[in-house]
Scaffold this motif. Structure first.
Motif, PDB file in Angstrom:
ATOM      1  N   ILE A  33       0.894  -1.310   0.001  1.00  0.00           N
ATOM      2  CA  ILE A  33       0.088   0.038   0.168  1.00  0.00           C
ATOM      3  C   ILE A  33       0.908   1.242   0.160  1.00  0.00           C
ATOM      4  N   HIS A  34       0.170   2.520  -0.269  1.00  0.00           N
ATOM      5  CA  HIS A  34       0.837   3.783  -0.262  1.00  0.00           C
ATOM      6  C   HIS A  34       1.524   4.357   1.060  1.00  0.00           C
ATOM      7  N   ASN A  35       0.555   4.041   2.114  1.00  0.00           N
ATOM      8  CA  ASN A  35       0.940   4.656   3.531  1.00  0.00           C
ATOM      9  C   ASN A  35       0.861   6.094   3.725  1.00  0.00           C
ATOM     10  N   ASP A  36       0.658   6.897   2.800  1.00  0.00           N
ATOM     11  CA  ASP A  36       0.721   8.296   3.007  1.00  0.00           C
ATOM     12  C   ASP A  36      -0.127   8.845   1.936  1.00  0.00           C
ATOM     13  N   ASP A  94      -8.894  18.555 -13.522  1.00  0.00           N
ATOM     14  CA  ASP A  94      -8.942  17.993 -12.073  1.00  0.00           C
ATOM     15  C   ASP A  94      -9.153  16.407 -12.394  1.00  0.00           C
ATOM     16  N   HIS A  95      -8.642  15.696 -13.298  1.00  0.00           N
ATOM     17  CA  HIS A  95      -8.724  14.321 -13.139  1.00  0.00           C
ATOM     18  C   HIS A  95      -7.098  13.850 -12.576  1.00  0.00           C
ATOM     19  N   ALA A  96      -7.556  12.714 -11.883  1.00  0.00           N
ATOM     20  CA  ALA A  96      -6.039  12.158 -11.264  1.00  0.00           C
ATOM     21  C   ALA A  96      -5.176  11.927 -12.346  1.00  0.00           C
ATOM     22  N   GLN A  97      -3.968  12.361 -12.135  1.00  0.00           N
ATOM     23  CA  GLN A  97      -2.862  11.837 -13.055  1.00  0.00           C
ATOM     24  C   GLN A  97      -1.923  11.024 -12.635  1.00  0.00           C
ATOM     25  N   CYS A  98      -1.303  11.469 -11.270  1.00  0.00           N
ATOM     26  CA  CYS A  98      -0.203  10.517 -10.783  1.00  0.00           C
ATOM     27  C   CYS A  98      -0.359  10.758  -9.170  1.00  0.00           C
ATOM     28  N   VAL A  99      -0.028   9.531  -8.709  1.00  0.00           N
ATOM     29  CA  VAL A  99       0.334   9.401  -7.237  1.00  0.00           C
ATOM     30  C   VAL A  99       1.781   9.544  -6.689  1.00  0.00           C
ATOM     31  N   ILE A 100       1.837  10.601  -5.983  1.00  0.00           N
ATOM     32  CA  ILE A 100       3.501  10.934  -5.497  1.00  0.00           C
ATOM     33  C   ILE A 100       3.817  10.537  -4.126  1.00  0.00           C
ATOM     34  N   ASP A 101       4.926  10.893  -3.819  1.00  0.00           N
ATOM     35  CA  ASP A 101       5.505  10.487  -2.254  1.00  0.00           C
ATOM     36  C   ASP A 101       5.571   9.074  -1.999  1.00  0.00           C
ATOM     37  N   LEU A 102       6.276   8.353  -2.713  1.00  0.00           N
ATOM     38  CA  LEU A 102       6.516   6.881  -2.676  1.00  0.00           C
ATOM     39  C   LEU A 102       7.224   6.312  -1.477  1.00  0.00           C
ATOM     40  N   THR A 159       6.868   5.716   1.501  1.00  0.00           N
ATOM     41  CA  THR A 159       6.321   4.702   2.312  1.00  0.00           C
ATOM     42  C   THR A 159       5.548   3.495   1.806  1.00  0.00           C
ATOM     43  N   VAL A 160       5.679   3.496   0.680  1.00  0.00           N
ATOM     44  CA  VAL A 160       5.146   2.244  -0.064  1.00  0.00           C
ATOM     45  C   VAL A 160       5.605   0.991   0.527  1.00  0.00           C
ATOM     46  N   MET A 161       4.974   0.195   1.126  1.00  0.00           N
ATOM     47  CA  MET A 161       5.545  -0.912   1.758  1.00  0.00           C
ATOM     48  C   MET A 161       4.100  -1.710   2.351  1.00  0.00           C
ATOM     49  N   PRO A 162       4.347  -3.204   2.880  1.00  0.00           N
ATOM     50  CA  PRO A 162       2.975  -3.814   3.190  1.00  0.00           C
ATOM     51  C   PRO A 162       2.362  -3.096   4.137  1.00  0.00           C
ATOM     52  N   GLY A 163       1.119  -3.473   4.080  1.00  0.00           N
ATOM     53  CA  GLY A 163       0.141  -2.658   5.129  1.00  0.00           C
ATOM     54  C   GLY A 163      -1.111  -3.270   4.816  1.00  0.00           C
ATOM     55  N   TYR A 164      -2.266  -2.819   5.455  1.00  0.00           N
ATOM     56  CA  TYR A 164      -3.883  -3.183   5.213  1.00  0.00           C
ATOM     57  C   TYR A 164      -4.428  -1.828   4.532  1.00  0.00           C
ATOM     58  N   VAL A 165      -5.162  -2.463   3.629  1.00  0.00           N
ATOM     59  CA  VAL A 165      -5.718  -1.303   2.662  1.00  0.00           C
ATOM     60  C   VAL A 165      -6.551  -0.431   3.438  1.00  0.00           C
ATOM     61  N   TYR A 200      -5.549   1.246   5.911  1.00  0.00           N
ATOM     62  CA  TYR A 200      -4.693   2.257   6.458  1.00  0.00           C
ATOM     63  C   TYR A 200      -4.796   3.455   5.341  1.00  0.00           C
ATOM     64  N   ASP A 201      -4.753   2.928   4.042  1.00  0.00           N
ATOM     65  CA  ASP A 201      -4.741   3.972   3.120  1.00  0.00           C
ATOM     66  C   ASP A 201      -6.038   4.627   2.914  1.00  0.00           C
ATOM     67  N   PHE A 202      -7.081   4.013   2.790  1.00  0.00           N
ATOM     68  CA  PHE A 202      -8.519   4.393   2.874  1.00  0.00           C
ATOM     69  C   PHE A 202      -8.408   5.525   4.141  1.00  0.00           C
ATOM     70  N   GLY A 203      -8.157   5.160   5.404  1.00  0.00           N
ATOM     71  CA  GLY A 203      -8.357   5.943   6.459  1.00  0.00           C
ATOM     72  C   GLY A 203      -7.749   7.164   6.478  1.00  0.00           C
ATOM     73  N   ASP A 204      -6.297   7.160   5.993  1.00  0.00           N
ATOM     74  CA  ASP A 204      -5.431   8.297   5.834  1.00  0.00           C
ATOM     75  C   ASP A 204      -6.145   9.525   4.798  1.00  0.00           C
ATOM     76  N   ALA A 205      -6.609   8.756   3.787  1.00  0.00           N
ATOM     77  CA  ALA A 205      -7.237   9.586   2.505  1.00  0.00           C
ATOM     78  C   ALA A 205      -8.421  10.393   3.317  1.00  0.00           C
ATOM     79  N   VAL A 206      -9.302   9.540   4.069  1.00  0.00           N
ATOM     80  CA  VAL A 206     -10.413   9.948   4.270  1.00  0.00           C
ATOM     81  C   VAL A 206     -10.198  11.352   5.454  1.00  0.00           C
ATOM     82  N   ARG A 207      -9.113  11.074   6.089  1.00  0.00           N
ATOM     83  CA  ARG A 207      -8.731  11.476   7.163  1.00  0.00           C
ATOM     84  C   ARG A 207      -8.286  13.341   6.553  1.00  0.00           C
ATOM     85  N   THR A 208      -8.160  13.646   5.480  1.00  0.00           N
ATOM     86  CA  THR A 208      -7.632  14.682   4.733  1.00  0.00           C
ATOM     87  C   THR A 208      -8.883  15.221   4.002  1.00  0.00           C
ATOM     88  N   ILE A 209      -9.689  14.330   3.555  1.00  0.00           N
ATOM     89  CA  ILE A 209     -10.898  14.749   2.525  1.00  0.00           C
ATOM     90  C   ILE A 209     -12.175  15.223   3.310  1.00  0.00           C
TER      91      ILE A 209
END
Ligand code: GN1
Ligand code: MG
Length: 368
Positions: free
Chosen positions: A215-218, A230-238, A240-246, A248-257
Motif C-alpha cells: 500500500i501507499h501509506n501516506d 481535475d482528473h487524477a494523473q499521478c500518485v506521488i510521495d512513494l 512509505t510504499v510497503m506492506p500494510g492493510y488497505v 490504512y490508505d483508505f483511512g488516511d485519505a479520508v482523514r484529509t478529505i
C-alpha cells in the motif's frame, strides 16, 4: 536548509538537461525538503533532500521507489490509453547511474522529473476532486496488487502499527523529555479510552482475516497530482510504499478529505465533516478496487477512518512530548495543535459512525 548547501554542485551530480535558472522551496511536506529546479530548456525537476533521521535506510528506500516505479510503468505500458511518463513519477539518474547522492555534509539527495500542468490540493473542494482522489489511490493499490512483496522493504518498520505507536507514546510520557506531560492530560485520557477499539485492524490482520498488501501509506490528498481538468494523473510521495492493510490508505485519505479544515486547524469549532466528499471518495475508491477487495477488507475500511486520525494524533503528541524532533513545526505548540485537531476529527467521525457505515454499505452493495 543546512547553511552552505551548494545547489549547483548537487544538481551537477545528476543527469539534468539544461542550465539551472532557479531553485525554490516547493510543497508542504513535514519530513523531506523539496525544491523545484527550473531550467532553461523548459524541463523542470523536483530536487529532494531525504530526511535520513526518519528514513534510516536511504539505500533501501531508493531501491523500493525504483522498483515500485518500474512495476507501475510496466503495468501501465500494457494498458491502452495510459501514459506511464505522465502517470508515474520518473527518477533522474545520477552521473554514476544510481538514484541518489550523498553530499559532503552527509545529506542525501534525489531528483524526479517535474510533472508540468499538474496541481495538488491540501484541501479538497469539489466532489470531482474527491472522486478522482479515490480512483487514484484505489488504482495505485490495484496496480501494485501483483507486485512481488520481496521487492519492497519496510522503509519505516511498524509505520502504521498502532500498538507500536502507543508504546512509543508511553515511552515519551515516561521520559517526559520536554516537560510537557502535565499539559496534555486530557489528550492522554482521550487516547487511553480508545486503546482497545483502535487495535481492531491489527487483530484482524494477525488472525489472518485481513491480508497484507503493498500500500501507499501516506495517502494525504495532496499526494495525488490532478491534471488541469481535475482528473487524477499521478500518485506521488512513494517513500512509505510497503506492506500494510488497505484500510490504512483508505483511512488516511479520508482523514484529509472529509475534514473541512487543514489537519492543524487551531479553531476546533471549525472542524466539520463533509459527507458528500466522503461519498465521492468511496465511489472513486471502490470503482478501482471492488474486483480484488475481500468482504472483511471492505468492512475494515471504516475502522481505518477512525484509526488513521487517531494514530496521527498519537504521533503528533509523541513528537510534542519528545520536543518536536520528527515533524517540521511552524510554531512552538504546533504538534499539540495538530494533535487536538486530529482528536476533534476522531470525535466527529465517531459521532457519525452509523452514517459513514451506511454510505459505505450502500455503495458496496452496487458491486455485489
Ligand atoms: C508526514 O511529509 P509528509 O507530509 O508527506 C508523515 C505522514 C503523516 C503526515 C501528516 C514519513 O508526511 O506519515 O501522515 O506527515 N510521513 C512520515 O501530515 O512520517
Ligand atoms: Mg510523505
Amino acid at each position: 536548509m543546512p547553511p552552505g548547501t551548494d545547489f549547483n554542485d548537487i544538481i551537477s551530480k545528476f543527469k539534468i538537461n539544461g542550465k539551472t535558472n532557479s531553485v525554490r522551496p516547493f510543497g508542504s511536506g513535514h519530513i523531506n525538503d523539496s525544491f523545484k529546479v527550473v531550467t532553461d530548456t523548459g524541463r523542470n525537476y523536483l530536487l529532494q533532500r531525504i530526511n535520513h533521521f526518519v528514513f534510516k535506510d536511504v539505500h533501501g528506500l531508493m531501491d523500493n521507489i525504483a522498483n515500485v516505479i518500474r512495476h507501475l510503468k510496466d503495468k501501465l505500458t500494457n494498458i491502452p490509453g495510459s501514459d506511464p511518463e505522465k502517470e508515474v513519477l520518473s527518477l533522474v539518474e545520477n552521473n554514476n547511474n544510481g538514484y541518489y547522492i550523498e553530499d559532503d555534509n552527509g545529506n542525501y539527495w534525489r531528483v524526479f522529473h517535474f510533472l508540468s500542468n499538474t496541481k495538488s490540493y491540501d484541501q479538497v473542494v469539489t466532489e470531482t476532486q474527491a472522486f478522482e482522489g479515490g480512483k487514484a489511490f484505489g488504482r495505485f493499490q490495484a496496480l501494485l496488487s501483483d507486485m512481488d512483496p520481496d521487492l519492497v522493504v519496510d522503509t519505516i518498520p511498524n509505520f502504521h502499527n498502532i500498538e507500536h505507536r502507543l508504546s512509543n507514546l508511553d515511552k515519551a510520557i515516561a521520559t517526559d523529555t520536554a516537560k510537557r506531560v502535565s499539559l496534555v492530560r486530557d489528550e492522554i485520557e482521550f487516547i487511553n479510552r480508545r486503546r482497545e477499539s483502535m487495535s481492531r485492524i491489527l487483530s484482524l490482520g494477525r488472525a489472518g482475516i485481513l491480508p497484507k498488501r503493498i500500500i501507499h501509506n501516506d495517502t494525504k490528498f495532496n499526494n495525488v497530482l490532478l491534471d488541469e481538468s481535475d482528473h487524477a494523473q499521478c500518485v506521488i510521495d512513494l517513500d512509505t510504499v510497503m506492506p500494510g492493510y488497505v484500510a490504512y490508505d483508505f483511512g488516511d485519505a479520508v482523514r484529509t478529505i472529509i475534514n473541512t479544515t487543514p489537519e492543524d486547524e487551531p479553531d476546533l469549532e471549525k472542524i466539520k465533516l463533509n459527507m458528500p466528499l466522503f461519498t465521492a471518495y468511496v465511489k472513486g475508491y471502490l470503482s478501482e478496487t471492488a474486483d480484488f477487495l475481500t468482504d472483511p477488507e471492505v468492512n475494515s475500511l471504516i475502522d481505518g477512518v477512525f484509526l488513521l486520525p487517531f494514530m496521527q494524533g498519537v504521533r503528533f503528541l509523541t513528537d510534542y512530548l519528545d520536543g518536536d524532533k520528527y515533524f517540521k513545526i511552524h510554531s512552538t505548540e504546533h504538534n499539540l495543535q495538530r494533535t487536538r485537531a486530529q482528536f476533534c476529527l476522531v470525535n466527529k467521525l465517531e459521532e457519525a459512525e452509523d452514517m459513514l457505515k451506511q454510505i459505505m454499505s450502500d455503495i458496496w452493495a452496487r458491486y455485489k
